[in-house]
Design an enzyme around this catalytic site. Structure first.
Site, PDB file in Angstrom:
ATOM      1  N   GLU A 292       8.118  35.335  24.597  1.00 39.63           N
ATOM      2  CA  GLU A 292       7.491  34.489  23.516  1.00 39.63           C
ATOM      3  C   GLU A 292       6.272  33.809  24.407  1.00 39.63           C
ATOM      4  O   GLU A 292       6.105  32.691  23.938  1.00 39.63           O
ATOM      5  CB  GLU A 292       8.348  33.490  22.730  1.00 39.63           C
ATOM      6  CG  GLU A 292       9.183  34.507  22.040  1.00 39.63           C
ATOM      7  CD  GLU A 292      10.066  33.362  20.916  1.00 39.63           C
ATOM      8  OE1 GLU A 292      10.182  32.378  21.207  1.00 39.63           O
ATOM      9  OE2 GLU A 292      10.332  33.987  19.950  1.00 39.63           O
ATOM     10  N   ASP A 371      18.208  36.579  16.109  1.00 37.46           N
ATOM     11  CA  ASP A 371      17.746  34.880  16.392  1.00 37.46           C
ATOM     12  C   ASP A 371      18.492  34.260  15.385  1.00 37.46           C
ATOM     13  O   ASP A 371      17.463  33.639  14.690  1.00 37.46           O
ATOM     14  CB  ASP A 371      16.120  35.137  16.074  1.00 37.46           C
ATOM     15  CG  ASP A 371      15.697  33.848  16.897  1.00 37.46           C
ATOM     16  OD1 ASP A 371      16.340  33.048  17.500  1.00 37.46           O
ATOM     17  OD2 ASP A 371      14.221  33.672  16.873  1.00 37.46           O
ATOM     18  N   GLU A 399      17.485  26.029  12.187  1.00 35.65           N
ATOM     19  CA  GLU A 399      16.294  26.420  12.118  1.00 35.65           C
ATOM     20  C   GLU A 399      16.110  27.512  10.911  1.00 35.65           C
ATOM     21  O   GLU A 399      15.310  27.511  10.048  1.00 35.65           O
ATOM     22  CB  GLU A 399      15.854  27.317  13.413  1.00 35.65           C
ATOM     23  CG  GLU A 399      14.618  28.321  13.663  1.00 35.65           C
ATOM     24  CD  GLU A 399      14.209  28.738  14.789  1.00 35.65           C
ATOM     25  OE1 GLU A 399      15.236  28.526  15.856  1.00 35.65           O
ATOM     26  OE2 GLU A 399      13.446  29.487  14.573  1.00 35.65           O
TER      27      GLU A 399
HETATM   28  O1  GCW Z   1      14.077  31.288  17.385  1.00 41.62           O
HETATM   29  C1  GCW Z   1      13.172  31.373  18.257  1.00 41.62           C
HETATM   30  C2  GCW Z   1      12.379  30.220  17.893  1.00 41.62           C
HETATM   31  C3  GCW Z   1      11.418  29.560  18.897  1.00 41.62           C
HETATM   32  C4  GCW Z   1      12.490  29.346  20.177  1.00 41.62           C
HETATM   33  C5  GCW Z   1      12.869  30.470  20.539  1.00 41.62           C
HETATM   34  C6  GCW Z   1      14.030  30.643  21.741  1.00 41.62           C
HETATM   35  C7  GCW Z   1      12.105  27.557  22.035  1.00 41.62           C
HETATM   36  O2  GCW Z   1      11.762  30.156  16.719  1.00 41.62           O
HETATM   37  O3  GCW Z   1      11.071  28.309  18.489  1.00 41.62           O
HETATM   38  O4  GCW Z   1      11.648  28.777  21.262  1.00 41.62           O
HETATM   39  O5  GCW Z   1      13.718  31.146  19.583  1.00 41.62           O
HETATM   40  O6  GCW Z   1      15.159  30.669  21.498  1.00 41.62           O
HETATM   41  O7  GCW Z   1      13.285  30.496  22.906  1.00 41.62           O
END
Ligand code: GCW
Length: 685
Positions: A292, A371, A399
């Protein structure tokens, strides 16, 4: 109490501005009203153990001062004896309890075990002292793993998009404010105490997305990390920092971060020397690399094993750990490309390197391949690396599960995931693998993203405290019953609550995970949330984005074909029997059918219902269940402290509106796509 800011002798102080969570004074009444002897021999303890010894004494002194008991000598007829003895228990965190001759006796080989024994007595309350919960036979308690961790996604400065705490729903950070580490860390000390009472012993103090300011925690801001570590240490907690792969450039002016570059290796070795010189019991580094947008070794044509092992070499002589995250995938995917499957990424990037990671590398893998969804399959990567220390990563912060606005208890979900038998019934589970009881026998432990902020209740929704508590308790014993843990939390947090009041909290929370699943994305299809915030229904929110999270709904059907026969081939990443269980529509569990298969809306589930009818039924029922929770709450709210009642009532109003949106938007979406009416003729818009 004046000694509160002196970290070497922490004493629990009531701060009216902060909710006491599961450690209100009243929870100490049964213990604190007794005659207590503490015997900790002077020995060459580590700083950590020596400070924990002082904590045990301070806790006992504070409890008896508040509740009328006394600290007495062991020879002076105590009711409770807390004793460190030289026994052959190899685990410094283990303790034993026994009750005989009117004395409740806790023993441990190290003060750290004694601290956990003390909180065990607090949890048991009166039953710890009358022989009802502790018998004459010596009973040993030990954590399933030495690595029981919370990761904070806290930024020092407020991030323009993510705010101060990424995915944090509880206000600002307890560590940082206005771009600096807080002067007053009193709140952190209280947090440390809560964590110790739940079983956590490692904390990473900054976001895995590491900005330029946070990179400086290894440089000029290191003294602030020292201060934080000083506050955690008395409660047996080791401090970790998340680091950026770009640190050699950002801090050292190097032009490369290539792990094979001697200058880079030296830079990290020097950084580690600096950190451990300042904090001798520092835990280690957490890193999110090539993920990311975070930099990583791929740019240099190196693998993640190359990267991890370079960092591992830098920290090895200090006994440090590298938590290397496996959350590596292409976040710039083209939705037109049907061959790439994000679910396959962790396994593809890491499994081939099994056996090549250094002994002090822990590969930290999210529990599911996508995720932290309300329902997704378990990550096959976790079972694919027997010769690697693997940590299972979870999310306490919600989240994708309602932002601590919805009442959602996650103990049941985690427990189900932790007990997933990767090689079929009776085989090693996810928890077994993480604790070194799986094939290969290597332990990486557990890590989860914290849900705490500077909110007065710590967690936004007061009931979300239960998730933090349950996480700690499950890391200590992943086989513990999550509903019993919830009951423990209720008893500690709301002392004096009537049996009926307790029942109401259970009625609201026991099956709240399933309820949330009912009214959100169905049958393992995942996402369907608003992009970015991840709150609220947006069925096509991610459909044409670069994030690789699609459900492929059209007028005929929905779901992701991950089969070997006709889809992405993801099912082949599982060992038997799961590879074939998931491959076939005849055997795939209903709750994951859309995770593994693309099916027509008329597909008949094993439950006997069609997919479309299942969607309608669960969405209507999900809202009804929330309404029932609210009715139960309204009848019981008066029994709770006014501040708690006010906050819970406010959150329920939000949850009701949000759940109504979820029901109507998801049902309407499916009706419009499929054209198939609800059998029961209920209103869909
Ligand atoms: O789920 C995603 C989140 C990001 C997060 C990433 C991760 C810290 O939306 O906000 O970043 O995972 O786990 O690295």
């Amino acid at each position: 109490p004046e000694e509160h800011n002196d970290v070497s002798t922490p004493a629990p102080v009531a701060d009216p501005a902060v909710h006491p969570a599961w450690l209100p004074d009243a929870a100490f009444a049964p213990l604190g009203s007794r005659r207590i002897a503490v015997e900790i021999p002077a020995r060459d303890w580590s700083t950590l153990s020596a400070q924990v010894a002082q904590t045990v004494r301070a806790e006992v002194a504070a409890a008896v001062a508040t509740h009328g008991g006394a600290v007495v000598d062991a020879s002076d007829a105590p009711d409770v004896a807390l004793v460190v003895i030289a026994h052959n228990d190899q685990d410094p965190e283990a303790f034993t309890v026994a009750h005989g001759g009117g004395v409740t006796r806790v023993t441990a080989a190290d003060p750290r075990g004694l601290l956990y024994g003390l909180f065990h007595l607090v949890r048991l309350g009166e039953a710890a002292f009358d022989g009802s919960a502790i018998g004459e036979d010596v009973e040993r308690h030990a954590p399933a793993t030495a690595l029981r961790m919370l990761d904070h996604w806290d930024n020092i400065a407020v991030h323009p998009v993510m705010g101060q705490v990424e995915r944090g729903y509880s206000g600002g950070s307890i560590f940082y404010r206005d771009g600096v580490v807080r002067e007053d860390l009193t709140r952190v000390a209280r947090y440390a105490r809560l964590l110790a009472a739940s079983g956590i012993n490692h904390v990473a103090v900054n976001n895995v997305n590491v900005g330029p300011l946070e990179t400086r925690l290894l440089g000029d801001l290191l003294p602030d990390v020292v201060r934080i570590a000083d506050v955690f240490r008395p409660y047996g907690i080791q401090t970790h920092v998340s680091v950026s792969w770009a640190a050699p450039g950002r801090l050292g002016g190097l032009e490369t971060s290539d792990p094979f570059d001697a200058g880079v290796q030296q830079w990290w070795a020097d950084a580690a020397d600096r950190v451990w010189a300042a904090i001798p019991d520092f835990g280690g580094f957490v890193i999110k690399a090539d993920s990311e947008g975070q930099p990583g070794p791929f740019v240099y044509g190196r693998t993640h094993a190359d990267g991890a092992n370079m960092l591992a070499a830098a920290v090895a002589k200090h006994g440090g750990l590298i938590h290397w995250r496996a959350f590596v995938y292409n976040h710039e995917q083209n939705w037109r490309d049907r061959k790439t499957d994000r679910a396959k990424a962790a396994y593809q990037h890491f499994a081939p390197y099994d056996g090549t990671f250094a002994e002090n590398v822990v590969v930290q893998i999210k529990h599911g391949p996508l995720d932290f969804q309300v329902r997704e399959a378990t990550s096959p990567a976790i079972a694919a690396m027997p010769n690697t220390r693997v940590a299972a990563e979870f999310q306490v912060t919600t989240e994708y599960l309602g932002h601590q606005k919805h009442a959602v208890y996650l103990g049941r979900m985690w427990s189900e995931l932790l007990s997933f038998p990767y090689w079929g019934e009776g085989s090693a589970t996810m928890a077994d693998i993480a604790t070194g009881r799986g094939p290969g026998g290597r332990a990486g432990g557990f890590a989860a993203v914290s849900n705490v902020g500077d909110d007065v209740f710590w967690t936004g929704h007061p009931f979300s405290q239960a998730n933090l508590y349950a996480w700690g308790r499950l890391t200590w014993d992943p086989t513990a019953d999550p509903i019993a843990i919830l009951d423990e939390w209720i008893g500690l947090t709301f002392p004096g609550l009537s049996a009926a009041g307790r029942q109401v909290v259970h009625a609201i929370l026991d099956e709240s995970w399933e309820t949330y699943e009912m009214y959100t994305a169905p049958l393992g299809v995942c996402f369907m949330v608003y992009p970015h915030s991840h709150y609220g229904p947006s069925p096509d929110g991610y459909e044409y984005t670069p994030w690789g999270t699609y459900h492929f709904a059209d007028r005929d059907g929905i779901g992701v074909d991950r089969t070997v026969a006709t889809g992405s081939g993801y099912t082949a990443q599982y060992p038997a029997p799961w590879a074939s269980v998931y491959e076939s529509l005849d055997t795939v569990p209903d709750e994951l059918v859309l995770f593994f298969h693309h099916v027509p809306y008329t597909h008949v589930l094993r439950s006997g219902k069609t997919v479309i009818q299942h969607v309608y039924d669960t969405h209507f029922e999900g809202l009804e269940r929330v309404e029932a929770s609210i009715a139960a709450w309204e009848a019981a709210a008066a029994e709770f402290p006014a501040d708690v009642a006010g906050r819970v009532t406010e959150r329920f109003a939000e949850q009701l509106g949000s759940t109504t949106d979820w029901r109507d938007i998801v049902n309407t979406y499916f009706l419009r796509k499929s054209g198939l009416p609800d059998e029961q003729g209920r209103r869909i818009y």
